[in-house]
Design an enzyme around this catalytic site. Structure first.
Site, PDB file in Angstrom:
ATOM      1  CB  VAL A 192      23.347  39.477 -16.197  1.00 47.22           C
ATOM      2  CG1 VAL A 192      22.500  39.535 -14.950  1.00 47.22           C
ATOM      3  CG2 VAL A 192      24.671  40.206 -15.973  1.00 47.22           C
ATOM      4  CB  SER A 193      27.150  35.137 -15.353  1.00 51.60           C
ATOM      5  OG  SER A 193      28.130  35.908 -16.004  1.00 51.60           O
ATOM      6  CB  THR A 194      29.591  38.535 -12.855  1.00 52.41           C
ATOM      7  OG1 THR A 194      29.980  39.090 -14.111  1.00 52.41           O
ATOM      8  CG2 THR A 194      29.990  37.066 -12.802  1.00 52.41           C
ATOM      9  N   GLY A 233      22.475  36.228 -12.440  1.00 55.49           N
ATOM     10  CA  GLY A 233      23.589  35.697 -11.660  1.00 55.49           C
ATOM     11  C   GLY A 233      23.902  34.239 -11.946  1.00 55.49           C
ATOM     12  CD  GLN A 276      28.438  38.318 -18.069  1.00 55.42           C
ATOM     13  OE1 GLN A 276      27.259  38.138 -17.799  1.00 55.42           O
ATOM     14  NE2 GLN A 276      29.161  37.468 -18.775  1.00 55.42           N
TER      15      GLN A 276
END
Length: 501
Positions: free
Chosen positions: A9-11, A48, A14
């Protein structure tokens, strides 16, 4: 063999849309149960981190484990969790399927023409979605900037960032240090002037840096002196990081056109007039001070300590009424590593080197009759470097033996395995360097070749020498030495190694 579950997951945004780490793990575990996977499951989590780059810690670990044969199946929630770009997605897919099976929870991936088409289309759509998300995000960031909000670079010395107002508040303690730096630079005293001496003084006074760790360095002082934020103008949107991957290597972002910059007014610490005076001094400092040493050193920039491998710089030493000049193995740049402290009188080393050079210039044919080549004037340093690499490889073999012994300890297996991978990679790199170095040595280690090469250099130098012979000053001598000599390694007065081009 084990089954790998990869989640990313990047943010936070999301996570709100249902891509949270726990949710992904649960769906992937359910897929493993559905496929009746009964071997060990290893989870790889990148929290992240964007999917548009390959350099992700857990992904790199997964790829290493796959190559080592530890993993036989990889389960991922969706292709866009594996990668956000079609090219990266295809690279990873091909790499994983070379060694093991790849499964997706939300995608019926079949290695057929239709399945591959659908798979690539999903990658293209994910890439498009990412670009649109970035566009919307950047639009919002620029709008905040225009409203006078601080969105980036909020760790500024002299200020505290107020999260409620998205603005800087002056940190009185640090602001006093900023004023002191500007004052000492604009109005220098005999003992403290210039960024390097200011940094040294700050360290001597035990004044902490912003992060309360490390030492002050002249580059940090210089950045403070050049930062317009201290006169009340904080510049945002100055650099472009788009397409630049933040990895282990130092990188420099592209600077945008000044018309795109956004200036936010913040509380000023320094009077604008004082700031402009500091900028004028910085602009002319190189022109004013470069090359103005009262004493010129013949071997300036050529000497290196053979013990600690650091440059040796010229230094004036006054004792009572006598002044001497030395090549000194000690770094005077504040914040840098110190040398071993060796000092050699300039006149002695200068004479040794100039006698060798003048002997060659007066009679270039003396190469045939002397042992000057054997005296290391053309020592390429291959033997020294080969010995160093062989010593390093020996240490690595010893370390690997100790690590293999530790593999029998269950609680250390993971750490030991990671260390073994790093050590093996380093060993491979060193072996490659050693092989290349030995090849270079065999190509270059010919007496006649070395002699001919020196003659070519001497031909150019001799023409200059005879043209200037009647008025040979320090500048002319220095020019001749630099034509011929690449480096001078100094161990003692009697042990001087001259390395030519």
């Amino acid at each position: 063999m084990a089954t790998a579950i990869y989640v990313r997951v990047s943010t936070d945004e999301q996570a709100k849309k249902g891509f949270s780490i726990p949710a992904q793990l649960e769906d992937c575990r359910a897929k493993a149960r559905e496929e009746r996977v009964d071997n060990e499951i290893i989870e790889y989590i990148d929290d992240g981190i964007t999917g548009s780059i390959l350099e992700r810690p857990s992904l790199e670990k997964l790829r290493n484990d796959i190559r080592q044969g530890i993993i036989d199946t990889v389960i991922v929630l969706d292709p866009d969790r594996l990668a956000r770009g079609t090219s990266i997605l295809l690279i990873l897919t091909e790499e994983i399927e070379k060694y093991c099976k790849l499964m997706f929870v939300n995608s019926d991936y079949n290695k057929t023409p239709e399945g591959m088409l659908f798979y690539q289309l999903k990658g293209i759509v994910s890439e498009f979605e990412r670009a649109k998300t970035r566009e919307r995000s950047m639009r919002g960031i620029k709008q905040k900037m225009k409203l006078g909000k601080i969105v980036r670079g909020n760790n500024l010395y002299g200020y505290n960032f107020n999260k409620e107002t998205d603005m800087f508040d002056i940190n009185d303690e640090e602001a006093e240090i900023v004023r002191l730096i500007f004052n000492k630079f604009v109005h220098p005293d005999p003992c403290i002037s210039g960024p390097n001496m200011i940094a040294r003084w700050l360290n001597e006074q035990s004044i902490p840096t912003k992060k309360r760790v490390g030492k002050w360095h002249r580059s940090v002082v210089r950045r403070i002196l050049c930062n317009s934020a201290y006169k009340g103008e904080f510049i945002q949107n100055k650099t472009d990081w788009n397409g630049i991957v933040r990895g282990r290597d130092r990188i420099t972002p592209k600077q945008k056109d000044p018309s795109e910059w956004v200036v936010v007014n913040i509380p000023a610490i320094i009077d604008p007039a004082i700031f402009e005076i500091a900028q004028d001094k910085i602009q002319v400092s190189r022109r004013l001070y470069a090359g103005l040493n009262k004493h010129k050193y013949l071997l300036s920039g050529l000497c290196r300590c053979s013990e600690c491998d650091r440059p040796m710089r010229g230094k004036k030493v006054s004792r009572k009424n006598k002044v001497d000049y030395y090549y000194y193995c000690k770094c005077d740049v504040e914040g840098s590593q110190w040398g071993c402290g060796k000092s050699i009188r300039c006149s002695d080393i200068d004479d040794i080197v100039w006698n060798q050079i003048s002997q060659l210039l007066n009679d270039p044919d003396c190469i045939e009759d002397t042992n000057i080549l054997e005296d290391n004037i053309l020592d390429t340093g291959y033997e020294r470097e080969i010995k160093r690499l062989e010593k390093e490889l020996s240490k690595i073999e010893q370390m690997k033996s100790r690590l293999f012994e530790l593999l029998s300890t269950p609680e250390l297996v993971e750490d030991v395995r990671k260390k073994l991978i790093d050590v093996t990679e380093k060993q491979t790199k060193l072996l490659s360097e050693l092989e290349c170095l030995k090849k270079e040595q065999s190509d270059f280690d010919s007496y006649q070749l070395r002699k001919d090469r020196l003659k070519e250099v001497l031909k150019v130098a001799t023409e200059y020498y005879y043209g200037k012979r009647m008025g040979l000053g320090i500048d002319e001598k220095q020019h001749l030495v630099r034509l011929i000599v690449k480096e001078i390694r100094i161990s003692s007065y009697t042990d001087v190694e001259i390395i030519t081009y």
